[in-house]
Scaffold this active site. Structure first.
Site, mmCIF file in Angstrom:
data_model
loop_
_atom_site.group_PDB
_atom_site.id
_atom_site.type_symbol
_atom_site.label_atom_id
_atom_site.label_comp_id
_atom_site.label_asym_id
_atom_site.label_seq_id
_atom_site.Cartn_x
_atom_site.Cartn_y
_atom_site.Cartn_z
ATOM 1 N N HIS A 164 1.832 -34.480 16.838
ATOM 2 C CA HIS A 164 1.619 -35.910 16.576
ATOM 3 C C HIS A 164 1.631 -35.921 14.959
ATOM 4 O O HIS A 164 2.274 -37.001 14.459
ATOM 5 C CB HIS A 164 0.107 -36.286 16.722
ATOM 6 C CG HIS A 164 -0.195 -37.844 17.156
ATOM 7 N ND1 HIS A 164 -0.129 -38.222 18.728
ATOM 8 C CD2 HIS A 164 -0.101 -38.764 16.316
ATOM 9 C CE1 HIS A 164 -0.370 -39.381 18.464
ATOM 10 N NE2 HIS A 164 -0.389 -39.897 17.149
ATOM 11 N N ARG A 177 -7.939 -33.426 -2.641
ATOM 12 C CA ARG A 177 -7.037 -34.068 -3.255
ATOM 13 C C ARG A 177 -7.269 -35.636 -2.982
ATOM 14 O O ARG A 177 -6.657 -36.436 -3.459
ATOM 15 C CB ARG A 177 -5.568 -33.856 -2.302
ATOM 16 C CG ARG A 177 -4.999 -32.642 -2.662
ATOM 17 C CD ARG A 177 -4.045 -32.311 -1.475
ATOM 18 N NE ARG A 177 -3.392 -30.989 -1.946
ATOM 19 C CZ ARG A 177 -3.910 -29.691 -1.643
ATOM 20 N NH1 ARG A 177 -5.190 -29.538 -1.323
ATOM 21 N NH2 ARG A 177 -3.261 -28.744 -2.120
ATOM 22 N N PHE A 220 0.237 -44.457 10.695
ATOM 23 C CA PHE A 220 1.486 -44.929 11.250
ATOM 24 C C PHE A 220 1.649 -46.244 10.962
ATOM 25 O O PHE A 220 2.948 -46.915 11.060
ATOM 26 C CB PHE A 220 1.585 -44.673 12.857
ATOM 27 C CG PHE A 220 2.700 -45.016 13.571
ATOM 28 C CD1 PHE A 220 3.557 -43.813 13.531
ATOM 29 C CD2 PHE A 220 3.139 -45.974 14.145
ATOM 30 C CE1 PHE A 220 4.847 -44.119 14.334
ATOM 31 C CE2 PHE A 220 4.144 -46.210 14.867
ATOM 32 C CZ PHE A 220 5.120 -45.314 14.924
#
Ligand code: DLZ
Length: 164
Positions: free
Chosen positions: A96, A135, A64
């Site tokens: 969230h 990844r 964030f």
């Protein structure tokens, strides 16, 4: 054959990063993943001739905060040519995940437009930890590597456009 490793790229199509100054903002959440992504980005920049002293790395608490971190970096150092934002958001039981992903993707776009410089989204948004591992240097490549290639291409494009 289906392509499963998104970090396979034609190195001859990547512009030299010599003289480019690049920031990396990495989130501390899911640190084992974000460290692997940041390492992938750093090594790729170095492979494409970005000097060690031209790469700055900072950390922010979570994904964030990547937007704010990138904005702070670009505001405090006008010589930076671009920033790679590195994070890993993993789906949990609450909403969230949706709020963070939405805020970061939109926020990064806003920072890029505010500063007129490339700010790259190297943020994994996965259903579980295994997808993130795959990844971050696993079977599906390393999103940090892709972020480094992307920032080099975008800085090069910006420089080309300035000369026309
Ligand atoms: C709070 C939170 C949660 C639940 N999950 C993640 C995550 O998977 N990945 C991540 O990078 N950050 C997470 N955070 C932290 C938020 O990004 C942020 O740091 C806090 O909400 C404080 O603003």
């Amino acid at each position: 054959m289906k392509k499963t490793n998104l970090s396979d790229y034609d190195t001859t199509l990547v512009p030299s990063g010599k003289g480019y100054r690049i920031g990396i903002v990495a989130a501390e959440w899911n640190q084992e993943i974000t460290e692997a992504l940041a390492r992938g980005a750093y090594d790729t920049l170095r492979e494409h001739a970005v000097e060690e002293h031209d790469i700055s790395l900072i950390h922010v608490p979570g994904s964030f905060e990547l937007t704010t971190g990138a904005d702070m970096m670009l505001s405090s150092d006008a010589t930076l040519d671009g920033v790679i934002c590195i994070g890993c958001v993993i789906q949990g039981e609450t909403r969230h995940f949706d709020f963070i992903c939405e805020a970061v993707s939109q926020g990064i776009t806003n920072v890029a437009l505010k500063h007129g410089k490339p700010v790259i989204f190297s943020v994994l948004t996965t259903n579980d930890m295994q997808q993130a591992i795959d990844r971050a240097g696993g079977v599906h490549g390393n999103k940090g590597v892709e972020g480094a290639v992307t920032v080099l291409k975008m800085i090069h494009l910006q420089q080309q456009l300035k000369t026309v």
